[in-house]
Design a protein around this motif. Structure first.
Motif: not given
Length: 183
Positions: A41-54
């Motif tokens: 789902y995330l790959i279909k969105k535009q201009n996201l900022i993702i912060i992860t520990n994964g």
């Protein structure tokens, strides 16, 4: 793209969680396999900022997304690909997010639990740095507790699970938004 074992429960939770994600948002995703199911789902969105520990989440997103991806430094926990430790927690302190997606080991009337205190410390930091926190919890974790209490219900805005709880369940009696697939 790496995906954990296909799990219909986690897929249905991710499908519902997708409704909370808008273009241009900053999102925390913990390193859980449930959050990994958000990747399609995330790959279909535009201009996201993702912060992860994964590690797995960051790698999968970097291969197929235009998102700006941040991953914390620290030590890697076993084969889970979770980045943990004080440096990971400090890194997360530098960010604010619109939404945090987290999972847990168990949930009961007494709160939300983890079986790893280092994982819990990262999730605690994520919760404090997010405007809204969404707990992704499949039904196998309901009425289970572990040795480390992550938080109480006052720290969670929404719980998404894979099936409707029984009408006398503690989940029904919280003031938290509770979502599940329509049967």
């Amino acid at each position: 793209m790496w995906l954990p074992n296909k799990n219909e429960k986690k897929k249905s939770i991710a499908s519902i969680a997708n409704d909370f994600i808008g273009d241009g948002e900053a999102i925390f995703c913990d390193s859980s396999t449930t959050c990994m199911h958000l990747v399609p789902y995330l790959i279909k969105k535009q201009n996201l900022i993702i912060i992860t520990n994964g590690l797995h989440i960051a790698t999968s997103l970097s291969e197929r997304s235009d998102a700006k991806i941040y991953i914390c430094g620290g030590h890697i926990y076993n084969s889970s690909g979770s980045v943990l430790g004080s440096s990971a927690s400090e890194f997360i302190s530098n960010f604010r997010a619109d939404i945090a997606f987290i999972s847990c080991e168990g949930i009961s009337k007494n709160g939300i639990y983890m079986s790893n205190d280092e994982q819990a410390q990262i999730k605690e930091k994520i919760i404090t740095q997010a405007r809204e926190t969404i707990l992704l919890c499949d039904s196998s974790k309901v009425n289970k507790e572990s040795y480390y209490k992550l938080c109480g219900y006052n720290n969670i805005d929404t719980i998404i699970t894979d099936k409707k709880p029984e009408k006398n369940s503690f989940l029904v009696n919280t003031d938290i938004e509770l979502l599940y697939p329509v049967e």
